[in-house]
Design a protein around this motif. Sequence first.
Motif, mmCIF file in Angstrom:
data_model
loop_
_atom_site.group_PDB
_atom_site.id
_atom_site.type_symbol
_atom_site.label_atom_id
_atom_site.label_comp_id
_atom_site.label_asym_id
_atom_site.label_seq_id
_atom_site.Cartn_x
_atom_site.Cartn_y
_atom_site.Cartn_z
ATOM 1 N N LEU A 2 0.822 -1.225 0.000
ATOM 2 C CA LEU A 2 0.000 0.000 0.000
ATOM 3 C C LEU A 2 0.852 1.271 0.000
ATOM 4 O O LEU A 2 0.401 2.331 -0.391
ATOM 5 C CB LEU A 2 -0.913 -0.011 1.235
ATOM 6 N N ARG A 3 2.135 1.136 0.407
ATOM 7 C CA ARG A 3 3.018 2.300 0.506
ATOM 8 C C ARG A 3 3.731 2.610 -0.805
ATOM 9 O O ARG A 3 4.490 3.570 -0.891
ATOM 10 C CB ARG A 3 4.094 2.065 1.581
ATOM 11 N N PHE B 224 1.301 0.608 -6.599
ATOM 12 C CA PHE B 224 0.033 -0.004 -6.166
ATOM 13 C C PHE B 224 -0.997 0.051 -7.291
ATOM 14 O O PHE B 224 -1.205 1.099 -7.904
ATOM 15 C CB PHE B 224 -0.500 0.741 -4.934
ATOM 16 N N ASN C 89 -4.738 -0.083 -8.234
ATOM 17 C CA ASN C 89 -6.109 0.028 -7.696
ATOM 18 C C ASN C 89 -7.114 -0.837 -8.444
ATOM 19 O O ASN C 89 -8.161 -1.205 -7.904
ATOM 20 C CB ASN C 89 -6.574 1.487 -7.769
ATOM 21 N N MET D 2 -11.123 -0.737 -0.655
ATOM 22 C CA MET D 2 -10.363 0.523 -0.653
ATOM 23 C C MET D 2 -10.691 1.352 0.588
ATOM 24 O O MET D 2 -9.828 2.031 1.136
ATOM 25 C CB MET D 2 -10.623 1.297 -1.946
ATOM 26 N N MET E 223 -4.407 3.371 6.466
ATOM 27 C CA MET E 223 -3.439 4.467 6.340
ATOM 28 C C MET E 223 -3.436 5.324 7.614
ATOM 29 O O MET E 223 -2.371 5.669 8.127
ATOM 30 C CB MET E 223 -3.764 5.336 5.120
ATOM 31 N N GLN F 92 -3.633 7.373 -1.861
ATOM 32 C CA GLN F 92 -2.579 6.350 -1.851
ATOM 33 C C GLN F 92 -1.248 6.925 -2.299
ATOM 34 O O GLN F 92 -0.191 6.590 -1.734
ATOM 35 C CB GLN F 92 -2.985 5.171 -2.758
ATOM 36 N N TYR G 258 0.036 8.884 0.559
ATOM 37 C CA TYR G 258 0.537 7.942 1.565
ATOM 38 C C TYR G 258 1.917 7.419 1.166
ATOM 39 O O TYR G 258 2.835 7.370 1.977
ATOM 40 C CB TYR G 258 -0.473 6.793 1.685
#
Length: 323
Positions: A16-17, A21, A23, A31, A38, A82, A85
Amino acid sequence: RKMLQVDVTDEVREYLRKPTFDNWQWDDPEMLILLRQMYIDLNLVSNLNIEMPILHNWLYEIYRNYNQVPFHNFKHCFMVAQMMYGLTWLIDLPSLLDDIDIFILLTSAICHDLDHPGYNNAYQINAKTELALRYNDISPLENHHCSVAFEVLEKRHCNVMRNFSKEQYKRVREGMIRCILATDMAKHNEILSNFKSCTPSFDFNNKDHKALLLMVLLKIADISNECRPLDVAEPWLECLLQEFFNQSDIEKLEGLPVAPFMDREKVTKSSSQIGFIKFALLPLFEALGQLFPVIEKDIIGPVRNALDYYTDMQRALEEEKKK
Ligand SMILES: COc1ccc(NC(=O)[C@H](C)Nc2nc3c(cnn3-c3ccccc3C)c(=O)[nH]2)cc1
Protein backbone atom coordinates in the motif's frame (compact mmCIF):
# COMPACT_ATOMS: atom_id res chain seq x y z
CA ARG A 1 -20.42 -4.13 9.14
CA LYS A 2 -17.94 -6.09 6.97
CA MET A 3 -15.49 -3.22 7.55
CA LEU A 4 -15.28 -3.88 11.32
CA GLN A 5 -14.11 -7.52 11.20
CA VAL A 6 -11.58 -7.32 8.34
CA ASP A 7 -7.82 -6.98 9.03
CA VAL A 8 -5.13 -6.11 6.47
CA THR A 9 -2.11 -8.45 6.05
CA ASP A 10 1.42 -7.09 6.57
CA GLU A 11 2.17 -7.86 2.91
CA VAL A 12 -0.72 -5.64 1.73
CA ARG A 13 0.26 -2.93 4.24
CA GLU A 14 3.75 -2.85 2.67
CA TYR A 15 2.37 -2.86 -0.88
CA LEU A 16 0.00 0.00 0.00
CA ARG A 17 3.02 2.30 0.51
CA LYS A 18 4.32 1.88 -3.05
CA PRO A 19 3.65 4.10 -6.13
CA THR A 20 3.26 0.83 -8.07
CA PHE A 21 0.03 0.00 -6.17
CA ASP A 22 -2.61 -1.21 -8.66
CA ASN A 23 -6.11 0.03 -7.70
CA TRP A 24 -7.81 -1.93 -10.51
CA GLN A 25 -7.44 -5.18 -8.49
CA TRP A 26 -9.49 -3.87 -5.54
CA ASP A 27 -13.19 -3.07 -5.05
CA ASP A 28 -14.59 -0.02 -3.25
CA PRO A 29 -15.26 -1.69 0.16
CA GLU A 30 -11.65 -2.97 0.19
CA MET A 31 -10.36 0.52 -0.65
CA LEU A 32 -12.30 1.95 2.31
CA ILE A 33 -10.52 -0.57 4.57
CA LEU A 34 -7.15 0.44 3.05
CA LEU A 35 -7.87 4.14 3.68
CA ARG A 36 -8.61 3.29 7.33
CA GLN A 37 -5.33 1.34 7.49
CA MET A 38 -3.44 4.47 6.34
CA TYR A 39 -4.68 6.44 9.37
CA ILE A 40 -3.73 3.53 11.66
CA ASP A 41 -0.24 2.97 10.19
CA LEU A 42 0.57 6.70 10.24
CA ASN A 43 -0.21 6.58 13.99
CA LEU A 44 -2.85 9.26 13.49
CA VAL A 45 -5.58 7.15 15.17
CA SER A 46 -3.43 6.78 18.30
CA ASN A 47 -1.63 10.14 18.37
CA LEU A 48 -4.70 12.26 17.55
CA ASN A 49 -7.15 10.14 19.57
CA ILE A 50 -9.40 9.34 16.59
CA GLU A 51 -12.23 6.92 17.49
CA MET A 52 -12.45 3.93 15.13
CA PRO A 53 -16.29 3.83 14.80
CA ILE A 54 -16.22 7.54 13.87
CA LEU A 55 -13.43 6.88 11.34
CA HIS A 56 -15.56 4.11 9.73
CA ASN A 57 -18.64 6.39 9.57
CA TRP A 58 -16.61 9.29 8.14
CA LEU A 59 -14.98 7.14 5.42
CA TYR A 60 -18.36 5.69 4.43
CA GLU A 61 -19.90 9.20 4.26
CA ILE A 62 -16.95 10.33 2.09
CA TYR A 63 -17.57 7.33 -0.18
CA ARG A 64 -21.28 8.28 -0.52
CA ASN A 65 -20.36 11.83 -1.54
CA TYR A 66 -18.24 10.91 -4.56
CA ASN A 67 -20.20 10.57 -7.81
CA GLN A 68 -20.27 7.80 -10.45
CA VAL A 69 -18.41 9.85 -13.09
CA PRO A 70 -15.70 8.37 -15.37
CA PHE A 71 -12.63 9.95 -13.69
CA HIS A 72 -13.39 12.10 -10.61
CA ASN A 73 -14.97 9.22 -8.65
CA PHE A 74 -14.13 7.43 -5.39
CA LYS A 75 -11.34 5.41 -7.07
CA HIS A 76 -9.62 8.71 -7.98
CA CYS A 77 -10.00 9.85 -4.35
CA PHE A 78 -8.35 6.58 -3.26
CA MET A 79 -5.49 6.91 -5.78
CA VAL A 80 -4.69 10.47 -4.67
CA ALA A 81 -4.75 9.37 -1.02
CA GLN A 82 -2.58 6.35 -1.85
CA MET A 83 0.00 8.47 -3.71
CA MET A 84 0.05 10.92 -0.78
CA TYR A 85 0.54 7.94 1.57
CA GLY A 86 3.39 6.59 -0.61
CA LEU A 87 5.10 10.01 -0.76
CA THR A 88 4.72 10.33 3.03
CA TRP A 89 6.82 7.16 3.57
CA LEU A 90 9.21 7.67 0.63
CA ILE A 91 10.18 11.18 1.83
CA ASP A 92 9.75 10.17 5.50
CA LEU A 93 7.47 13.17 6.13
CA PRO A 94 6.69 12.11 9.74
CA SER A 95 10.34 12.97 10.53
CA LEU A 96 9.84 16.49 9.12
CA LEU A 97 6.17 17.37 9.85
CA ASP A 98 3.95 16.90 12.93
CA ASP A 99 0.82 14.71 13.20
CA ILE A 100 -1.53 17.59 12.31
CA ASP A 101 0.32 18.29 9.03
CA ILE A 102 0.34 14.57 8.16
CA PHE A 103 -3.40 14.47 8.98
CA ILE A 104 -4.02 17.55 6.76
CA LEU A 105 -2.20 15.92 3.82
CA LEU A 106 -4.04 12.57 3.94
CA THR A 107 -7.46 14.05 4.78
CA SER A 108 -7.19 16.75 2.08
CA ALA A 109 -6.26 14.04 -0.45
CA ILE A 110 -9.35 12.00 0.49
CA CYS A 111 -11.69 15.03 0.42
CA HIS A 112 -10.16 17.03 -2.44
CA ASP A 113 -12.71 16.15 -5.20
CA LEU A 114 -15.86 15.47 -3.11
CA ASP A 115 -19.12 15.58 -5.11
CA HIS A 116 -17.26 16.34 -8.39
CA PRO A 117 -19.96 16.55 -11.14
CA GLY A 118 -17.60 15.46 -13.97
CA TYR A 119 -17.63 18.91 -15.61
CA ASN A 120 -14.69 21.27 -14.93
CA ASN A 121 -14.59 24.93 -13.82
CA ALA A 122 -14.65 26.24 -17.40
CA TYR A 123 -17.98 24.47 -17.91
CA GLN A 124 -19.36 25.68 -14.56
CA ILE A 125 -18.48 29.29 -15.44
CA ASN A 126 -19.56 29.21 -19.13
CA ALA A 127 -22.83 27.43 -18.33
CA LYS A 128 -23.49 29.76 -15.35
CA THR A 129 -24.22 26.77 -13.12
CA GLU A 130 -25.41 26.98 -9.50
CA LEU A 131 -21.83 26.39 -8.30
CA ALA A 132 -20.42 29.20 -10.50
CA LEU A 133 -23.11 31.57 -9.21
CA ARG A 134 -22.57 30.52 -5.58
CA TYR A 135 -18.78 30.96 -5.75
CA ASN A 136 -18.68 33.93 -8.17
CA ASP A 137 -16.58 31.96 -10.71
CA ILE A 138 -13.75 31.67 -8.15
CA SER A 139 -12.57 28.03 -8.23
CA PRO A 140 -16.23 26.90 -7.98
CA LEU A 141 -15.43 23.16 -7.94
CA GLU A 142 -12.59 23.33 -5.41
CA ASN A 143 -14.64 25.61 -3.14
CA HIS A 144 -17.47 23.09 -3.34
CA HIS A 145 -15.24 20.04 -2.63
CA CYS A 146 -13.91 21.76 0.50
CA SER A 147 -17.32 22.90 1.65
CA VAL A 148 -18.74 19.36 1.33
CA ALA A 149 -15.71 18.04 3.25
CA PHE A 150 -16.54 20.20 6.26
CA GLU A 151 -20.29 19.59 6.02
CA VAL A 152 -19.48 15.87 6.39
CA LEU A 153 -17.08 16.54 9.27
CA GLU A 154 -19.77 18.56 11.07
CA LYS A 155 -22.01 15.48 11.31
CA ARG A 156 -21.65 14.21 14.90
CA HIS A 157 -21.21 10.54 13.89
CA CYS A 158 -18.54 11.46 11.27
CA ASN A 159 -16.48 14.08 13.07
CA VAL A 160 -13.07 12.37 13.23
CA MET A 161 -11.69 15.59 14.75
CA ARG A 162 -14.03 15.72 17.71
CA ASN A 163 -11.21 14.98 20.21
CA PHE A 164 -8.93 17.61 18.65
CA SER A 165 -8.14 20.81 20.58
CA LYS A 166 -9.55 24.11 19.24
CA GLU A 167 -6.04 24.99 18.08
CA GLN A 168 -5.60 21.64 16.29
CA TYR A 169 -9.03 21.97 14.62
CA LYS A 170 -8.19 25.52 13.47
CA ARG A 171 -4.88 24.37 11.96
CA VAL A 172 -6.55 21.48 10.13
CA ARG A 173 -9.35 23.66 8.72
CA GLU A 174 -6.86 26.31 7.53
CA GLY A 175 -4.56 23.66 6.01
CA MET A 176 -7.31 21.68 4.26
CA ILE A 177 -8.93 24.80 2.74
CA ARG A 178 -5.56 26.01 1.45
CA CYS A 179 -4.58 22.58 0.05
CA ILE A 180 -7.93 21.73 -1.59
CA LEU A 181 -8.21 25.19 -3.21
CA ALA A 182 -4.65 24.73 -4.49
CA THR A 183 -5.78 21.78 -6.67
CA ASP A 184 -7.40 24.23 -9.15
CA MET A 185 -5.02 23.90 -12.14
CA ALA A 186 -5.63 27.57 -12.96
CA LYS A 187 -3.38 28.26 -9.93
CA HIS A 188 -0.69 25.81 -11.10
CA ASN A 189 1.95 28.28 -12.37
CA GLU A 190 1.51 30.67 -9.43
CA ILE A 191 1.92 27.90 -6.83
CA LEU A 192 4.83 26.27 -8.69
CA SER A 193 6.80 29.53 -9.02
CA ASN A 194 6.18 30.45 -5.34
CA PHE A 195 7.38 26.98 -4.29
CA LYS A 196 10.47 27.15 -6.55
CA SER A 197 11.43 30.50 -5.03
CA CYS A 198 11.53 29.02 -1.50
CA THR A 199 13.17 25.61 -2.12
CA PRO A 200 16.80 26.86 -2.33
CA SER A 201 16.58 27.97 1.33
CA PHE A 202 13.62 25.90 2.51
CA ASP A 203 12.91 26.35 6.23
CA PHE A 204 10.66 23.76 7.94
CA ASN A 205 10.00 26.29 10.71
CA ASN A 206 8.72 28.85 8.22
CA LYS A 207 4.89 28.61 8.11
CA ASP A 208 4.70 29.96 4.55
CA HIS A 209 7.31 27.49 3.29
CA LYS A 210 5.46 24.56 4.92
CA ALA A 211 2.11 25.77 3.54
CA LEU A 212 3.57 25.80 0.02
CA LEU A 213 5.06 22.32 0.51
CA LEU A 214 1.68 20.89 1.60
CA MET A 215 -0.04 22.47 -1.43
CA VAL A 216 2.58 21.09 -3.82
CA LEU A 217 2.37 17.61 -2.26
CA LEU A 218 -1.42 17.49 -2.78
CA LYS A 219 -1.09 18.88 -6.32
CA ILE A 220 1.46 16.17 -7.12
CA ALA A 221 -0.66 13.39 -5.61
CA ASP A 222 -3.68 14.71 -7.55
CA ILE A 223 -2.18 14.63 -11.08
CA SER A 224 0.46 11.89 -10.67
CA ASN A 225 -1.16 8.96 -12.53
CA GLU A 226 1.68 9.04 -15.11
CA CYS A 227 4.28 8.07 -12.47
CA ARG A 228 2.50 4.74 -12.04
CA PRO A 229 3.07 1.53 -14.10
CA LEU A 230 1.61 1.76 -17.60
CA ASP A 231 -1.11 -0.84 -16.94
CA VAL A 232 -2.28 1.22 -13.97
CA ALA A 233 -1.92 4.69 -15.58
CA GLU A 234 -3.31 4.01 -19.08
CA PRO A 235 -6.85 3.06 -17.91
CA TRP A 236 -6.86 6.27 -15.87
CA LEU A 237 -6.13 8.28 -19.01
CA GLU A 238 -9.03 6.49 -20.77
CA CYS A 239 -11.31 7.48 -17.84
CA LEU A 240 -10.08 11.08 -17.96
CA LEU A 241 -10.61 11.42 -21.70
CA GLN A 242 -14.06 9.81 -21.34
CA GLU A 243 -15.02 12.49 -18.80
CA PHE A 244 -13.51 15.25 -20.96
CA PHE A 245 -15.33 13.97 -24.07
CA ASN A 246 -18.65 13.83 -22.17
CA GLN A 247 -18.12 17.48 -21.27
CA SER A 248 -17.15 18.64 -24.77
CA ASP A 249 -20.13 16.76 -26.25
CA ILE A 250 -22.46 18.65 -23.90
CA GLU A 251 -20.66 21.96 -24.58
CA LYS A 252 -21.15 21.46 -28.34
CA LEU A 253 -24.87 20.73 -27.77
CA GLU A 254 -25.24 23.80 -25.55
CA GLY A 255 -23.22 26.06 -27.87
CA LEU A 256 -20.59 26.65 -25.17
CA PRO A 257 -16.81 27.09 -25.76
CA VAL A 258 -14.96 23.76 -26.16
CA ALA A 259 -11.35 23.37 -24.91
CA PRO A 260 -9.09 21.73 -27.57
CA PHE A 261 -7.69 19.18 -25.08
CA MET A 262 -11.26 17.95 -24.45
CA ASP A 263 -12.49 17.73 -28.05
CA ARG A 264 -12.78 14.10 -29.19
CA GLU A 265 -12.18 15.28 -32.79
CA LYS A 266 -8.82 16.88 -31.88
CA VAL A 267 -7.23 15.13 -28.92
CA THR A 268 -5.19 11.90 -28.88
CA LYS A 269 -3.75 10.21 -25.79
CA SER A 270 -0.19 11.10 -26.89
CA SER A 271 -0.96 14.73 -27.76
CA SER A 272 -2.72 15.35 -24.43
CA GLN A 273 0.00 13.64 -22.37
CA ILE A 274 3.15 15.01 -24.04
CA GLY A 275 2.19 18.63 -23.31
CA PHE A 276 0.83 17.82 -19.87
CA ILE A 277 3.92 15.85 -18.78
CA LYS A 278 6.41 18.38 -20.24
CA PHE A 279 4.74 21.59 -19.04
CA ALA A 280 2.71 20.62 -15.96
CA LEU A 281 3.89 17.34 -14.42
CA LEU A 282 7.70 17.29 -14.81
CA PRO A 283 8.27 20.91 -13.66
CA LEU A 284 6.21 20.17 -10.52
CA PHE A 285 7.97 16.88 -9.73
CA GLU A 286 11.44 18.34 -10.44
CA ALA A 287 10.72 21.23 -8.05
CA LEU A 288 9.88 18.72 -5.29
CA GLY A 289 12.96 16.70 -6.31
CA GLN A 290 15.10 19.77 -5.54
CA LEU A 291 14.00 19.40 -1.92
CA PHE A 292 13.77 15.59 -1.78
CA PRO A 293 16.15 13.92 -4.30
CA VAL A 294 14.87 10.54 -3.02
CA ILE A 295 11.83 10.88 -5.35
CA GLU A 296 14.02 10.94 -8.48
CA LYS A 297 14.23 7.16 -8.98
CA ASP A 298 10.77 5.88 -8.03
CA ILE A 299 8.61 8.90 -8.97
CA ILE A 300 10.30 11.12 -11.57
CA GLY A 301 11.98 8.27 -13.51
CA PRO A 302 8.66 6.61 -14.41
CA VAL A 303 7.29 10.00 -15.59
CA ARG A 304 10.22 10.40 -17.99
CA ASN A 305 9.53 6.87 -19.26
CA ALA A 306 5.88 7.82 -19.78
CA LEU A 307 6.98 10.91 -21.77
CA ASP A 308 9.16 8.66 -23.98
CA TYR A 309 6.24 6.23 -24.39
CA TYR A 310 3.84 8.96 -25.59
CA THR A 311 6.51 10.65 -27.73
CA ASP A 312 7.12 7.32 -29.52
CA MET A 313 3.35 6.84 -29.88
CA GLN A 314 3.03 10.32 -31.37
CA ARG A 315 5.87 9.67 -33.84
CA ALA A 316 4.26 6.38 -34.92
CA LEU A 317 0.94 8.20 -35.44
CA GLU A 318 2.65 10.84 -37.60
CA GLU A 319 4.41 8.11 -39.64
CA GLU A 320 0.99 6.52 -40.18
CA LYS A 321 -0.42 9.81 -41.49
CA LYS A 322 2.39 10.18 -44.04
CA LYS A 323 1.56 6.80 -45.70
C1 LIG B 1 -3.65 24.43 -16.68
O1 LIG B 1 -4.79 23.62 -16.59
C2 LIG B 1 -4.72 22.37 -17.14
C3 LIG B 1 -3.56 21.87 -17.73
C4 LIG B 1 -3.57 20.59 -18.31
C5 LIG B 1 -4.73 19.82 -18.26
N1 LIG B 1 -4.82 18.54 -18.78
C6 LIG B 1 -4.15 18.15 -19.89
O2 LIG B 1 -3.36 18.84 -20.45
C7 LIG B 1 -4.40 16.73 -20.43
C8 LIG B 1 -5.84 16.49 -20.74
N2 LIG B 1 -3.89 15.70 -19.69
C9 LIG B 1 -3.97 15.30 -18.42
N3 LIG B 1 -4.72 15.94 -17.45
C10 LIG B 1 -4.64 15.31 -16.21
C11 LIG B 1 -3.88 14.18 -15.93
C12 LIG B 1 -4.06 13.88 -14.57
N4 LIG B 1 -4.91 14.78 -14.07
N5 LIG B 1 -5.28 15.63 -15.05
C13 LIG B 1 -6.24 16.63 -14.88
C14 LIG B 1 -7.55 16.24 -14.71
C15 LIG B 1 -8.52 17.19 -14.53
C16 LIG B 1 -8.20 18.53 -14.51
C17 LIG B 1 -6.89 18.93 -14.69
C18 LIG B 1 -5.91 17.96 -14.89
C19 LIG B 1 -4.43 18.39 -15.06
C20 LIG B 1 -3.13 13.60 -16.97
O3 LIG B 1 -2.42 12.59 -16.83
N6 LIG B 1 -3.21 14.20 -18.19
C21 LIG B 1 -5.89 20.33 -17.68
C22 LIG B 1 -5.88 21.59 -17.11
